[in-house]
Design a protein around this motif. Structure first.
Motif, PDB file in Angstrom:
ATOM      1  N   ASP A  29      -1.712  26.853  80.255  1.00  0.00           N
ATOM      2  CA  ASP A  29      -2.644  26.230  80.078  1.00  0.00           C
ATOM      3  C   ASP A  29      -2.791  25.355  81.485  1.00  0.00           C
ATOM      4  O   ASP A  29      -1.814  24.637  81.602  1.00  0.00           O
ATOM      5  CB  ASP A  29      -3.400  25.622  78.698  1.00  0.00           C
TER       6      ASP A  29
ATOM      7  N   HIS B 246     -13.090  32.056  82.817  1.00  0.00           N
ATOM      8  CA  HIS B 246     -13.069  30.604  83.290  1.00  0.00           C
ATOM      9  C   HIS B 246     -12.672  30.311  84.690  1.00  0.00           C
ATOM     10  O   HIS B 246     -12.655  29.437  85.169  1.00  0.00           O
ATOM     11  CB  HIS B 246     -12.454  29.747  82.364  1.00  0.00           C
TER      12      HIS B 246
ATOM     13  N   GLY C 110      -3.841  30.632  79.267  1.00  0.00           N
ATOM     14  CA  GLY C 110      -4.891  29.740  78.531  1.00  0.00           C
ATOM     15  C   GLY C 110      -4.680  29.819  77.062  1.00  0.00           C
ATOM     16  O   GLY C 110      -5.735  30.449  76.399  1.00  0.00           O
TER      17      GLY C 110
ATOM     18  N   VAL D   7     -10.245  33.956  78.653  1.00  0.00           N
ATOM     19  CA  VAL D   7      -9.726  32.864  79.460  1.00  0.00           C
ATOM     20  C   VAL D   7     -10.367  33.253  80.718  1.00  0.00           C
ATOM     21  O   VAL D   7     -10.860  32.537  81.833  1.00  0.00           O
ATOM     22  CB  VAL D   7      -8.175  32.710  79.523  1.00  0.00           C
TER      23      VAL D   7
ATOM     24  N   ASP E 180      -4.705  37.852  77.358  1.00  0.00           N
ATOM     25  CA  ASP E 180      -5.901  36.794  77.899  1.00  0.00           C
ATOM     26  C   ASP E 180      -6.723  37.132  76.920  1.00  0.00           C
ATOM     27  O   ASP E 180      -7.675  38.078  76.614  1.00  0.00           O
ATOM     28  CB  ASP E 180      -6.352  37.605  79.368  1.00  0.00           C
TER      29      ASP E 180
END
Length: 204
Positions: A69, A116, A46, A113, A110
């Motif tokens: 991503d 999500h 991400g 991220v 991370d």
């Protein structure tokens, strides 16, 4: 899961970059207690608009970085931003199905991220798979209370089911085989964690 318009603005805003550089970066570096291992290959899950790449390169000293991503716009922006950086590879990928071989990376990051990702447990399992034994997983995350409240739900678009708090994230890491070396939290809202993939896997 992709960001909505407001969250894109927040992530891209210079103030957000200042907070990452001046506040979050020192906290994340201290997870290693000033003993950062040699990192040849690092992965950011991400990558957004590419701010975390600077931390991984300049803070953690990664020789090569792969940034993934789902969002085509963010990937395009990041690729252009680092167009003259041969040490960076930008890839469109789903965190729950990473297109990399086992034991590829020395470090996975991370930066807020996984909250999500609907199936964050599957994403942790993928991180464990692609990390080399002894590799590090650096996590900076928002927890259930920060995203499952009336204000956040009105402003942003986050999954509301199967979210986690600090303990549940730790339990998910342990369930995949990680050793949690160090963790800190802002009670209920957010936290940072350093998890290590052991050199030897326990026998069943």
């Amino acid at each position: 899961m992709k960001l909505n318009k407001l969250e894109r603005m927040v992530v891209k805003h210079p103030l957000r970059h200042w907070v990452q550089r001046s506040v979050e970066q020192p906290l994340l570096l201290r997870l290693f207690e000033h003993n950062i291992p040699v990192i040849q290959n690092a992965l950011e899950i991400g990558c957004g608009f590419g701010q975390g790449i600077q931390l991984i390169r300049n803070g953690f000293g990664a020789a090569r970085i792969t940034a993934v991503d789902l969002d085509e716009e963010m990937l395009s922006y990041t690729a252009q931003r680092y167009a003259d950086s041969p040490w960076l590879q930008v890839v469109q990928a789903d965190a729950t199905r990473l297109p990399f071989s086992d034991a590829t990376f020395d470090l996975v990051c991370d930066f807020a991220v996984f909250h999500h990702i609907p199936d964050w447990q599957a994403a942790i399992a993928e991180v464990f798979r692609v990390l080399k034994p002894g590799g590090s997983f650096v996590i900076e995350e928002l927890y259930r209370a920060a995203i499952c409240n009336p204000i956040s739900k009105r402003l942003f678009e986050h999954p509301q089911q199967n979210r986690f708090n600090h303990k549940e994230l730790r339990d998910g890491l342990l369930a995949c085989g990680f050793t949690v070396k160090k963790a800190q939290q802002l009670p209920g809202l957010a936290g940072i964690t350093l998890a290590i993939k052991p050199h030897e896997q326990p026998l069943d």
